[in-house]
Write a protein that holds these residues in place. Structure first.
Motif, mmCIF file in Angstrom:
data_model
loop_
_atom_site.group_PDB
_atom_site.id
_atom_site.type_symbol
_atom_site.label_atom_id
_atom_site.label_comp_id
_atom_site.label_asym_id
_atom_site.label_seq_id
_atom_site.Cartn_x
_atom_site.Cartn_y
_atom_site.Cartn_z
ATOM 1 N N HIS A 27 33.178 32.888 34.131
ATOM 2 C CA HIS A 27 33.337 34.198 34.342
ATOM 3 C C HIS A 27 34.171 34.568 33.174
ATOM 4 O O HIS A 27 33.613 35.696 32.518
ATOM 5 C CB HIS A 27 34.027 34.498 35.605
ATOM 6 C CG HIS A 27 33.895 35.879 36.278
ATOM 7 N ND1 HIS A 27 34.287 36.224 37.310
ATOM 8 C CD2 HIS A 27 33.523 37.196 35.363
ATOM 9 C CE1 HIS A 27 34.126 37.487 37.683
ATOM 10 N NE2 HIS A 27 33.741 38.130 36.441
ATOM 11 N N HIS A 83 37.486 43.705 33.407
ATOM 12 C CA HIS A 83 37.904 42.079 33.240
ATOM 13 C C HIS A 83 39.264 41.774 33.241
ATOM 14 O O HIS A 83 39.903 41.113 33.814
ATOM 15 C CB HIS A 83 36.991 41.141 32.855
ATOM 16 C CG HIS A 83 35.360 41.202 33.282
ATOM 17 N ND1 HIS A 83 34.492 41.934 32.937
ATOM 18 C CD2 HIS A 83 34.980 40.310 34.468
ATOM 19 C CE1 HIS A 83 33.534 41.710 33.764
ATOM 20 N NE2 HIS A 83 33.856 40.572 34.731
ATOM 21 N N TRP A 133 31.909 47.197 41.361
ATOM 22 C CA TRP A 133 33.241 47.077 41.596
ATOM 23 C C TRP A 133 33.871 47.842 42.686
ATOM 24 O O TRP A 133 33.418 48.867 43.028
ATOM 25 C CB TRP A 133 34.074 47.318 40.350
ATOM 26 C CG TRP A 133 34.090 46.517 39.261
ATOM 27 C CD1 TRP A 133 32.887 46.394 38.271
ATOM 28 C CD2 TRP A 133 34.770 45.324 38.469
ATOM 29 N NE1 TRP A 133 32.957 45.513 37.331
ATOM 30 C CE2 TRP A 133 34.038 44.995 37.319
ATOM 31 C CE3 TRP A 133 35.992 44.887 38.951
ATOM 32 C CZ2 TRP A 133 34.682 43.998 36.626
ATOM 33 C CZ3 TRP A 133 36.472 44.019 37.986
ATOM 34 C CH2 TRP A 133 35.769 43.627 36.893
ATOM 35 N N ASP A 174 35.937 42.405 41.322
ATOM 36 C CA ASP A 174 34.676 42.162 40.791
ATOM 37 C C ASP A 174 33.555 41.677 41.649
ATOM 38 O O ASP A 174 33.747 40.518 42.276
ATOM 39 C CB ASP A 174 34.770 41.270 39.477
ATOM 40 C CG ASP A 174 33.420 41.187 38.690
ATOM 41 O OD1 ASP A 174 32.425 41.386 38.981
ATOM 42 O OD2 ASP A 174 33.476 40.592 37.585
ATOM 43 N N HIS A 178 27.871 37.012 39.729
ATOM 44 C CA HIS A 178 28.671 35.833 38.758
ATOM 45 C C HIS A 178 30.107 35.479 39.356
ATOM 46 O O HIS A 178 30.680 34.669 38.997
ATOM 47 C CB HIS A 178 28.649 36.378 37.303
ATOM 48 C CG HIS A 178 29.286 37.427 36.990
ATOM 49 N ND1 HIS A 178 28.624 38.534 36.183
ATOM 50 C CD2 HIS A 178 30.598 37.926 36.992
ATOM 51 C CE1 HIS A 178 29.657 39.523 35.800
ATOM 52 N NE2 HIS A 178 30.810 39.081 36.489
HETATM 53 MN MN MN3 Z 1 32.638 39.806 36.069
#
Ligand code: MN3
Length: 215
Positions: A27, A83, A133, A174, A178
């Motif tokens: 990630h 992120h 998100w 998140d 993934h």
């Molecule tokens: Mn992500």
């Protein structure tokens, strides 16, 4: 100057078992790194939007980005900053992990209790359709709100872009696959449940206090 990925503020296995080292490694090292790389590529001919200009302004003033690179900056700039913010929201697992300080008081006042807030956030996160998100934000009127953004949109972006999701982020989750698929497969609810053990509430409280002073 280019945007850079700041190092993770903990070891790659520090969030186990809630977030496994392999997932975090891919990630951070692949997904996040690619957003940052693609953001820099999109801005190659637009140094006026790159550091040393205040990095946060890129999202706050994304409506000023030229149309030709707007979608790239929205997706990769959102990915880069979302992120960077998300990693700082997390810490090694804690027992009975709960909000603290002034943020805890604000959550109690607005949601009734920490548990009621947690239930509402969990329901929003597990119910989010597709990739995106869930956030706890501080709105411009000083109220807290649980909001969602699709793709890599961010509450830092102006209301003209993200509508009611606009606000000052305090906490991010998140929910792209993934973020959890290696360990949790299709069971997003288990990932959201585990997330509560690794929220850094000390940091959220610090951000809340800082943002509150600016309203
Ligand atoms: Mn992500």
């Amino acid at each position: 100057m280019s945007y850079i990925q700041t190092p993770l503020p903990y070891d790659i296995n520090a969030l186990e078992p809630a977030m496994d080292a392999e997932t975090l490694s891919i990630h951070y090292g692949k997904h996040h790194a690619t957003y940052t790389k693609n953001l820099n590529a999109a801005l190659e001919k637009h140094p006026e939007f790159t550091p040393p200009r205040c990095p946060g302004k890129l999202l706050m003033e994304i409506d000023k980005v030229p149309p030709a690179i707007f979608n790239a900056v929205r997706n990769f700039g959102g990915g880069h900053f979302n992120h960077a913010f998300f990693w700082k929201c997390l810490t090694a697992p804690r027992k009975d992990n709960q909000a603290v300080g002034e943020l805890a008081k604000a959550i109690d006042a607005q949601f009734g209790s920490f548990q009621a807030f947690r239930d509402a956030f969990t329901a929003t996160a597990t119910g989010l359709f597709g990739s995106g998100w869930t956030w706890l934000v501080l709105k411009d009127d000083g109220k807290l709100a649980i909001v969602t953004t699709p793709n890599q949109d961010s509450p830092f972006m102006p209301e003209s872009i993200v509508g009611a999701a606009h606000g000052r982020p305090l906490l991010a989750l998140d929910l792209w696959e993934h973020s959890y698929y290696l360990r949790y497969r299709n069971v997003r609810a288990d990932f959201v449940n585990a997330f509560w053990s690794i929220v850094d509430w000390d940091r959220a409280e610090k951000v809340f206090t800082e943002w509150s002073c600016k309203i």
